[in-house]
Motif scaffolding. Structure first.
Motif, PDB file in Angstrom:
ATOM      1  N   LEU A  14      42.645  43.319  27.652  1.00 27.01           N
ATOM      2  CA  LEU A  14      42.951  43.602  28.995  1.00 27.01           C
ATOM      3  C   LEU A  14      42.748  42.973  30.108  1.00 27.01           C
ATOM      4  O   LEU A  14      42.916  43.329  31.348  1.00 27.01           O
ATOM      5  N   GLY A  15      42.101  41.900  29.895  1.00 24.54           N
ATOM      6  CA  GLY A  15      41.754  41.083  30.953  1.00 24.54           C
ATOM      7  C   GLY A  15      42.763  40.582  31.878  1.00 24.54           C
ATOM      8  O   GLY A  15      42.873  40.897  33.252  1.00 24.54           O
ATOM      9  N   THR A  16      44.065  40.262  31.597  1.00 32.14           N
ATOM     10  CA  THR A  16      44.931  39.950  32.471  1.00 32.14           C
ATOM     11  C   THR A  16      45.496  41.216  33.167  1.00 32.14           C
ATOM     12  O   THR A  16      45.925  41.204  34.341  1.00 32.14           O
ATOM     13  N   VAL A  17      45.602  42.030  32.449  1.00 27.33           N
ATOM     14  CA  VAL A  17      46.250  43.624  33.068  1.00 27.33           C
ATOM     15  C   VAL A  17      45.229  43.948  34.309  1.00 27.33           C
ATOM     16  O   VAL A  17      45.457  44.255  35.270  1.00 27.33           O
ATOM     17  N   ALA A  18      43.698  43.737  33.876  1.00 28.37           N
ATOM     18  CA  ALA A  18      42.782  44.103  34.707  1.00 28.37           C
ATOM     19  C   ALA A  18      42.821  43.290  36.188  1.00 28.37           C
ATOM     20  O   ALA A  18      42.701  43.910  37.091  1.00 28.37           O
ATOM     21  N   LEU A  19      43.273  41.987  35.770  1.00 26.10           N
ATOM     22  CA  LEU A  19      43.314  40.821  36.987  1.00 26.10           C
ATOM     23  C   LEU A  19      44.581  41.472  37.931  1.00 26.10           C
ATOM     24  O   LEU A  19      44.601  41.214  39.044  1.00 26.10           O
ATOM     25  N   VAL A  20      45.539  41.720  37.213  1.00 27.16           N
ATOM     26  CA  VAL A  20      46.840  42.075  37.897  1.00 27.16           C
ATOM     27  C   VAL A  20      46.489  43.407  38.844  1.00 27.16           C
ATOM     28  O   VAL A  20      46.831  43.501  39.999  1.00 27.16           O
ATOM     29  N   LEU A  21      45.988  44.375  38.103  1.00 32.14           N
ATOM     30  CA  LEU A  21      45.464  45.584  38.890  1.00 32.14           C
ATOM     31  C   LEU A  21      44.666  45.511  40.041  1.00 32.14           C
ATOM     32  O   LEU A  21      44.998  45.963  41.006  1.00 32.14           O
ATOM     33  N   GLY A  22      43.637  44.617  39.757  1.00 29.13           N
ATOM     34  CA  GLY A  22      42.642  44.174  40.823  1.00 29.13           C
ATOM     35  C   GLY A  22      43.132  43.589  41.942  1.00 29.13           C
ATOM     36  O   GLY A  22      43.028  43.794  43.060  1.00 29.13           O
ATOM     37  N   LEU A  23      44.013  42.617  41.704  1.00 28.54           N
ATOM     38  CA  LEU A  23      44.678  41.855  42.761  1.00 28.54           C
ATOM     39  C   LEU A  23      45.821  42.529  43.698  1.00 28.54           C
ATOM     40  O   LEU A  23      45.628  42.638  44.901  1.00 28.54           O
ATOM     41  N   SER A  24      46.653  43.371  42.908  1.00 31.72           N
ATOM     42  CA  SER A  24      47.444  44.403  43.367  1.00 31.72           C
ATOM     43  C   SER A  24      46.790  45.254  44.213  1.00 31.72           C
ATOM     44  O   SER A  24      47.110  45.613  45.459  1.00 31.72           O
ATOM     45  N   GLY A  25      45.694  45.965  43.456  1.00 28.33           N
ATOM     46  CA  GLY A  25      44.863  47.032  44.601  1.00 28.33           C
ATOM     47  C   GLY A  25      44.266  46.181  45.614  1.00 28.33           C
ATOM     48  O   GLY A  25      44.261  46.997  47.015  1.00 28.33           O
ATOM     49  N   GLY A 298      39.166  46.945  48.212  1.00 24.56           N
ATOM     50  CA  GLY A 298      39.819  45.606  48.207  1.00 24.56           C
ATOM     51  C   GLY A 298      39.023  44.531  47.874  1.00 24.56           C
ATOM     52  O   GLY A 298      39.441  43.711  46.938  1.00 24.56           O
ATOM     53  N   LEU A 299      37.793  44.400  48.145  1.00 22.26           N
ATOM     54  CA  LEU A 299      36.949  43.192  47.965  1.00 22.26           C
ATOM     55  C   LEU A 299      36.608  43.186  46.453  1.00 22.26           C
ATOM     56  O   LEU A 299      36.473  42.125  45.884  1.00 22.26           O
ATOM     57  N   ALA A 300      36.361  44.427  46.047  1.00 16.28           N
ATOM     58  CA  ALA A 300      35.854  44.620  44.679  1.00 16.28           C
ATOM     59  C   ALA A 300      37.118  44.287  43.614  1.00 16.28           C
ATOM     60  O   ALA A 300      37.212  43.470  42.481  1.00 16.28           O
ATOM     61  N   GLY A 301      38.430  44.594  44.069  1.00 12.15           N
ATOM     62  CA  GLY A 301      39.640  43.879  43.515  1.00 12.15           C
ATOM     63  C   GLY A 301      39.662  42.541  43.392  1.00 12.15           C
ATOM     64  O   GLY A 301      40.117  41.857  42.349  1.00 12.15           O
ATOM     65  N   LEU A 302      39.120  41.754  44.585  1.00  8.58           N
ATOM     66  CA  LEU A 302      39.321  40.356  44.574  1.00  8.58           C
ATOM     67  C   LEU A 302      38.221  40.054  43.479  1.00  8.58           C
ATOM     68  O   LEU A 302      38.258  38.844  42.799  1.00  8.58           O
ATOM     69  N   CYS A 303      37.050  40.645  43.457  1.00 11.71           N
ATOM     70  CA  CYS A 303      36.014  40.354  42.437  1.00 11.71           C
ATOM     71  C   CYS A 303      36.525  40.112  41.062  1.00 11.71           C
ATOM     72  O   CYS A 303      35.851  39.520  40.247  1.00 11.71           O
ATOM     73  N   VAL A 304      37.382  41.063  40.795  1.00 14.39           N
ATOM     74  CA  VAL A 304      37.723  41.072  39.216  1.00 14.39           C
ATOM     75  C   VAL A 304      38.135  39.673  38.854  1.00 14.39           C
ATOM     76  O   VAL A 304      38.111  39.098  37.703  1.00 14.39           O
ATOM     77  N   LEU A 305      39.075  38.916  39.920  1.00 11.85           N
ATOM     78  CA  LEU A 305      39.249  37.763  39.488  1.00 11.85           C
ATOM     79  C   LEU A 305      38.210  36.773  38.916  1.00 11.85           C
ATOM     80  O   LEU A 305      38.217  36.095  37.919  1.00 11.85           O
ATOM     81  N   LEU A 306      37.052  37.021  39.693  1.00 13.21           N
ATOM     82  CA  LEU A 306      35.583  36.056  39.290  1.00 13.21           C
ATOM     83  C   LEU A 306      35.249  36.688  38.009  1.00 13.21           C
ATOM     84  O   LEU A 306      34.774  35.947  37.125  1.00 13.21           O
TER      85      LEU A 306
END
Length: 735
Positions: A14-25, A298-306
């Protein structure tokens, strides 16, 4: 539950899905911020009746007024045939700029809410993803707490490779917020899919009476007059062309219908618990009524990438370092079975060496993880190599292996256990001992008694191999070569020599710390960060066996420093003592978290002898907070082997060390470090009663004597050394 496996596979799948949701969020979090900046917030105590009257004067065709989640007010209506949607200054009724519900493209919302799928399929897919993200977050939090040693240490210093440190640091930020976001997403999905009923009931069939005359002004309607804007969701004005139409108002408490002629409240529906939960879920998930919270999310969503990238790197590094067993026979055909429990993978290196030796001896051997424990009809010997993780814990993958062993029942096949652990922990090799007890309780015989190996000692393993060959009655050439991590060249920049005894010269060696680019450290290359008390593994030329030395410095010092004494026949010590400034050697860092200082103890007792003073000197060197540290040091002669003597004197002047107590065995009236502890027993007892931490470094006989002295002086307090170890206050680094 194997939380590590749950987290790994959910993260990978689910990593890619989590990344998409984090960045879109993170993109969608811009909406509440933008909305809050586009119009002033309405005063919470302003009567709704006043607001409506002011807006009616500015926009005669107004049909609906909304208080937006940001606190701003928007009005909707018509100017002739032209639809209008304008922000409103609530205090004056002045119309402001055009209202735009979102600056984000609709596809971003569809991506975040339904993964671009249509209809109920997309909504169910989003709900399933949210549920999986809940499990991912919970498993991550469990692993975070385990790694940091409990909830009290979650905010402590993070150790490991750069990828591991980034993953933990990002996890501290992301996991709790990701769990909250996932739970609120599930709540909203439940309402969207009709699983959570929001409406209090069908809308009442109410009409205004046309016989009472003209419409009342907003200020004459009690419900609007008594309602503050802070509680308003929306108010719908009655249709001017329909005398039976009513006012409709929705608030945080519920919604009501008002007779336009009499001002009476014709009907009222209280908000349901489901509505309140859904409202809170939307606030917490989107931050739409609190733009600072939207920024946090929003910052938490960006941290999902890291978080995602570092997690993938950790997985990749683990795969790269995985052991591959050659000539691994099928389970049902093997004569010898080897089962392994290993947290970090190093125990597999011993299993690999044992497996290869038995194959060379003509045996059919099968090796696998301990959770697959099974004694087959063809098995003649079974070996279990069990590592203990931390202070008595089983490796994550083998957490249910004891249950499997108990379910197998006894057999006539000998099952021999070899344990691996670290004596720094009070529960040294506790998991291997638990496996041993479980096997004997089931009636299994053993070829050899339980052997416990400290810090992956190649020498101990070799001795065990010799005993095994004798017990089997056949030669067994176990060629164990430690699975060493990648090494880095260390360049010597300075050395200070101490002559000591003629055949035992000693030197303090200082090497430059070879800083690596961040991307190299992220990939696990280079030396990495270290602390005083960690270990540096030195690999001498032409030798595959590393020797470990306690570090007298941390990477924050900008150099790596060790104290080396020549050992009779010592290959590594001879190599190091032969180095000159400018020469280099190959090395790697091995963390020693059980010994390094962490937290904020009220005081620290540092006890060492000979070269064992090295890590203690490192603790003093980095004592920037001036924690009271008391050094007890023993050596032979102050003129020849008082290592770090000049530095210790300077550090005492700088108050980095509160007291220094030394004793030397080769001078008149001298003695050993245990004796100065006995002489200072009263002060030591007070310090230990007040919570002092203890670090002991040196030879095993010295440490045994120190333990006996401390046990005696602790007895009046109802304590002993083992009790201090159990509390994490006492640790040893011995050689």
């Amino acid at each position: 539950m194997n939380w590590k496996a749950v987290h790994r596979w959910l993260g990978l799948s689910l990593g890619t899905v989590a990344l998409v949701l984090g960045l879109s969020g993170a993109l969608l979090a811009l909406d509440p911020v933008q909305e809050a900046w586009q119009a002033p917030t309405a005063p919470a105590d302003l009567p709704v009746a006043t607001l409506v009257q002011q807006v009616q004067q500015a926009m005669p065709g107004v049909e609906e007024i909304r208080r937006l989640p940001s606190g701003a007010v928007a009005a909707f209506g018509f100017d002739g045939d032209q639809a209008q949607a304008r922000y409103v200054d609530a205090t004056s009724g002045q119309l402001l700029g055009n209202y735009q519900p979102s600056s984000m493209p609709r596809w971003v919302k569809n991506l975040h809410r339904a993964l671009l799928l249509l209809g109920d399929g997309g909504r169910w897919g989003a709900a399933a993803t949210a549920l999986a993200m809940v499990l991912l977050s919970i498993s991550g939090l469990v692993l975070l707490v385990r790694r940091m040693g409990g909830w009290r240490h979650v905010a402590g210093r993070v150790r490991g490779t750069l990828a591991q440190r980034l993953h933990v640091l990002a996890g501290r930020v992301v996991l709790a917020l990701l769990l909250l976001s996932s739970i609120t997403a599930l709540t909203m999905s439940a309402s969207t899919l009709g699983l959570l009923e929001l409406e209090a009931g069908p809308e009442p069939d109410v009409v205004s009476s046309a016989s009472t005359g003209a419409d009342l002004a907003p200020a004459q309607l009690p419900l609007l007059r008594d309602l503050g804007v802070g509680d308003l969701h929306r108010v719908n004005l009655p249709d001017a062309g329909d005398p039976t139409d009513t006012w409709q108002v929705a608030t945080t408490r519920g919604q009501g219908w008002i007779d336009r002629h009499s001002g009476d409240t014709l009907a009222w529906q209280e908000a349901t618990l489901a509505q309140r939960l859904d409202d809170w879920a939307r606030v917490l998930h989107t931050g739409e009524s609190a733009w600072p919270w939207a920024v946090v999310m929003g910052l938490a969503g960006l941290c999902v990438l890291l978080f995602w990238a570092s997690g993938v790197l950790i997985w990749w590094q683990g795969r790269r370092n995985a052991v591959h067993i050659a000539d691994n026979s099928r389970l049902q055909q093997a004569e010898v079975l080897i089962f392994v429990a290993s947290e970090g993978g190093s125990t597999w290196g011993f299993a690999q060496a044992l497996h290869a030796a038995l194959v060379r001896a003509g045996r059919r051997v099968h090796s696998s993880a301990l959770e697959h424990f099974q004694i087959t009809p063809t098995a003649q010997q079974v070996f279990i190599l069990a590592a203990t993780h931390g202070d008595g814990q089983p490796p994550a993958h083998a957490c249910h292996a004891l249950e499997r062993i108990a379910a197998q029942g006894g057999s006539g096949v000998p099952v021999t256990v070899l344990g691996f652990g670290d004596r720094q922990y009070p529960a040294f090799c506790a998991y291997a001992q638990a496996v041993e007890q479980a096997l004997r309780a089931q009636g299994h015989a053993s070829l050899l008694p339980l052997e416990l190996i400290h810090q992956q000692s190649a020498q101990q393993f070799a001795r065990w191999g010799e005993a095994l060959a004798q017990a089997l009655g056949q030669p067994l050439a176990i060629d164990y070569r430690p699975r060493l991590p990648a090494t880095t060249a260390l360049t010597l920049v300075e050395r200070r020599d101490y002559p000591g005894q003629a055949d035992r010269p000693t030197a303090i060696l200082r090497f430059a710390w070879p800083r690596q680019p961040w991307f190299a450290r992220l990939l696990g290359c280079g030396l990495g960060r270290f602390e005083a008390g960690d270990l540096v593994g030195i690999v001498p030329p032409g030798n595959a066996v590393a020797r470990y030395y306690s570090l007298a410095s941390g990477s924050a010092d900008g150099f790596l420093e060790i104290c080396v004494r020549q050992w009779p026949g010592g290959v590594c010590s001879a190599h190091l003592l032969g180095l000159k400034p400018g020469d280099s050697t190959q090395a790697f860092i091995r963390a020693n978290p059980g010994f390094t200082l962490s937290g904020r103890p009220p005081s620290v007792l540092l006890i060492g002898a000979g070269t064992g003073v090295a890590p203690l000197a490192g603790f003093i060197r980095r004592n920037d907070e001036r924690t009271p540290m008391h050094l007890y040091f023993g050596a032979r002669d102050p003129a020849t082997d008082y290592y770090f003597g000049s530095e210790i004197a300077r550090w005492q002047a700088e108050q980095r060390v509160a007291s220094v107590n030394t004793i030397f065995s080769r001078v008149p009236g001298g003695g050993y470090v245990q004796e100065i502890l006995q002489r200072d027993a009263e002060r030591l007892r007070k310090l230990l009663a007040a919570g002092a931490a203890v670090r002991v470094c040196g030879s095993r006989p010295m440490a045994q004597g120190v333990g006996e002295v401390l046990d005696a002086l602790l007895a009046p307090l109802g304590l002993d050394v083992n009790a201090l170890k159990a509390k994490g206050r006492y640790a040893e680094d011995l050689f």
